[in-house]
Write a protein that holds these residues in place. Sequence first.
Motif, PDB file in Angstrom:
ATOM      1  N   THR A   1      -4.710   2.364   9.475  1.00  0.00           N
ATOM      2  CA  THR A   1      -5.229   1.554   8.548  1.00  0.00           C
ATOM      3  C   THR A   1      -4.053   0.859   7.521  1.00  0.00           C
ATOM      4  O   THR A   1      -4.064  -0.031   6.837  1.00  0.00           O
ATOM      5  CB  THR A   1      -6.073   2.578   7.543  1.00  0.00           C
ATOM      6  N   ARG A   2      -2.563   1.263   7.715  1.00  0.00           N
ATOM      7  CA  ARG A   2      -1.688   0.819   6.818  1.00  0.00           C
ATOM      8  C   ARG A   2      -0.789   0.036   7.995  1.00  0.00           C
ATOM      9  O   ARG A   2       0.521  -0.668   7.490  1.00  0.00           O
ATOM     10  CB  ARG A   2      -1.115   1.629   6.253  1.00  0.00           C
ATOM     11  N   SER A   3      -1.242  -0.484   8.985  1.00  0.00           N
ATOM     12  CA  SER A   3      -0.336  -1.365   9.988  1.00  0.00           C
ATOM     13  C   SER A   3      -0.645  -2.544   9.416  1.00  0.00           C
ATOM     14  O   SER A   3      -1.182  -3.069   8.700  1.00  0.00           O
ATOM     15  CB  SER A   3      -0.842  -1.282  11.426  1.00  0.00           C
ATOM     16  N   LEU A   4       0.526  -3.789   9.676  1.00  0.00           N
ATOM     17  CA  LEU A   4       0.735  -5.147   9.509  1.00  0.00           C
ATOM     18  C   LEU A   4      -0.589  -5.783   9.683  1.00  0.00           C
ATOM     19  O   LEU A   4      -1.024  -6.638   8.810  1.00  0.00           O
ATOM     20  CB  LEU A   4       1.966  -5.573   9.915  1.00  0.00           C
ATOM     21  N   VAL A   5      -1.102  -5.389  10.687  1.00  0.00           N
ATOM     22  CA  VAL A   5      -2.197  -6.104  11.298  1.00  0.00           C
ATOM     23  C   VAL A   5      -3.666  -5.817  10.574  1.00  0.00           C
ATOM     24  O   VAL A   5      -4.399  -6.629   9.913  1.00  0.00           O
ATOM     25  CB  VAL A   5      -2.583  -5.833  12.730  1.00  0.00           C
ATOM     26  N   SER A   6      -3.763  -4.426  10.278  1.00  0.00           N
ATOM     27  CA  SER A   6      -4.849  -4.072  10.028  1.00  0.00           C
ATOM     28  C   SER A   6      -5.076  -3.820   8.271  1.00  0.00           C
ATOM     29  O   SER A   6      -6.162  -3.659   7.836  1.00  0.00           O
ATOM     30  CB  SER A   6      -5.419  -2.735  10.389  1.00  0.00           C
ATOM     31  N   ARG A   7      -3.927  -3.606   7.742  1.00  0.00           N
ATOM     32  CA  ARG A   7      -3.931  -3.227   6.168  1.00  0.00           C
ATOM     33  C   ARG A   7      -4.907  -4.054   5.164  1.00  0.00           C
ATOM     34  O   ARG A   7      -5.113  -3.744   4.347  1.00  0.00           O
ATOM     35  CB  ARG A   7      -2.491  -2.779   5.785  1.00  0.00           C
ATOM     36  N   SER A   8      -4.857  -5.522   5.585  1.00  0.00           N
ATOM     37  CA  SER A   8      -5.507  -6.420   4.928  1.00  0.00           C
ATOM     38  C   SER A   8      -7.239  -6.435   4.925  1.00  0.00           C
ATOM     39  O   SER A   8      -7.946  -6.819   4.437  1.00  0.00           O
ATOM     40  CB  SER A   8      -4.984  -7.772   4.832  1.00  0.00           C
TER      41      SER A   8
ATOM     42  N   MET B   1     -10.433   0.204   1.868  1.00  0.00           N
ATOM     43  CA  MET B   1     -11.366   1.248   1.475  1.00  0.00           C
ATOM     44  C   MET B   1     -10.621   2.578   1.661  1.00  0.00           C
ATOM     45  O   MET B   1     -10.723   3.565   0.835  1.00  0.00           O
ATOM     46  CB  MET B   1     -12.537   1.125   2.182  1.00  0.00           C
ATOM     47  N   LYS B   2     -10.184   2.884   2.850  1.00  0.00           N
ATOM     48  CA  LYS B   2      -9.613   4.271   3.200  1.00  0.00           C
ATOM     49  C   LYS B   2      -8.468   4.337   2.387  1.00  0.00           C
ATOM     50  O   LYS B   2      -8.076   5.409   2.098  1.00  0.00           O
ATOM     51  CB  LYS B   2      -9.357   4.232   4.696  1.00  0.00           C
ATOM     52  N   ASN B   3      -7.483   3.249   2.304  1.00  0.00           N
ATOM     53  CA  ASN B   3      -6.304   3.348   1.909  1.00  0.00           C
ATOM     54  C   ASN B   3      -6.367   3.756   0.501  1.00  0.00           C
ATOM     55  O   ASN B   3      -5.658   4.450  -0.141  1.00  0.00           O
ATOM     56  CB  ASN B   3      -5.513   2.225   2.048  1.00  0.00           C
ATOM     57  N   GLY B   4      -7.258   2.875  -0.265  1.00  0.00           N
ATOM     58  CA  GLY B   4      -7.637   3.240  -1.555  1.00  0.00           C
ATOM     59  C   GLY B   4      -7.898   4.587  -2.080  1.00  0.00           C
ATOM     60  O   GLY B   4      -7.534   4.987  -3.070  1.00  0.00           O
ATOM     61  N   VAL B   5      -8.663   5.115  -1.125  1.00  0.00           N
ATOM     62  CA  VAL B   5      -9.032   6.642  -1.489  1.00  0.00           C
ATOM     63  C   VAL B   5      -7.874   7.339  -1.150  1.00  0.00           C
ATOM     64  O   VAL B   5      -7.678   8.432  -2.095  1.00  0.00           O
ATOM     65  CB  VAL B   5     -10.292   7.112  -0.420  1.00  0.00           C
TER      66      VAL B   5
END
Length: 247
Positions: A133-140, A146-150
């Motif tokens: 979820t934190r890759s350049l492609v998917s993080r946006s 949602m996942k990164n915020g949690v």
Amino acid sequence: MAASPITSAVFGATGLVGAHIVSSLLALDAFGTVHTITRRAPKQSSDVVLAKKLDAIVEQDTQQWVPKLNELSTSAESKTAPSTVFSALGTTRLAAGGIANQWKIDHDLNVDIARAAKAAGVKTFVFVSSTGTRSLVSRSLPYSKMKNGVEDTIKELGFEQAIIVQPGLILGDREVEHQGAGLFKALAKGISSISQGWHDSLAQEAEVIARAATHAAILASQGKAPSNYWIVGPEAIVKLGRDDGKF
């Protein structure tokens, strides 16, 4: 002297991974009372002894879940207060009726649960997130946000032990399959026939993910976690949940 059984609470207990987490907790001597807070009752164990460990709280209004957790944590019987909380809570955009409603559950409710757990003195918080979820492609993408915020909130809260379980594609039989799930399952099966290693890095069975989460929580209770903020990715999920599943 043997350690006292761990009292736990599980959110998302009727979902694919969450249901397996509950089954794993009930079967393990390391865990005592298992509280669940759900909109519908989780499946009961057929084993009477194991079923007695389950305290299933059914509450249709998700806004009441945090107060229910607070009630458990302030119980007059301290033995019932959870020291470990698992959240495998999540939905889909389709099931929620849009991205805004999905955000309320996947992000907002998980954040509220984590904050309440910290305020209640919970020692270990286990969150089932997602890998990549934190890759350049998917993080946006909304799902990743949602996942990164949690995850970020859990890290900021500074639990004595935080465990972030990051599976790839989750395999298993859901009551309602995600859109495109059949295609991804077929792809994973095809890859497994070529290389089990490739398959393990791409997809993991829900039961294996659940066993990894519970195994990690036990290691944390024994002071054996590699860090206070422990990210358990696909490789570690397979190791903890399948290869080293007996403990």
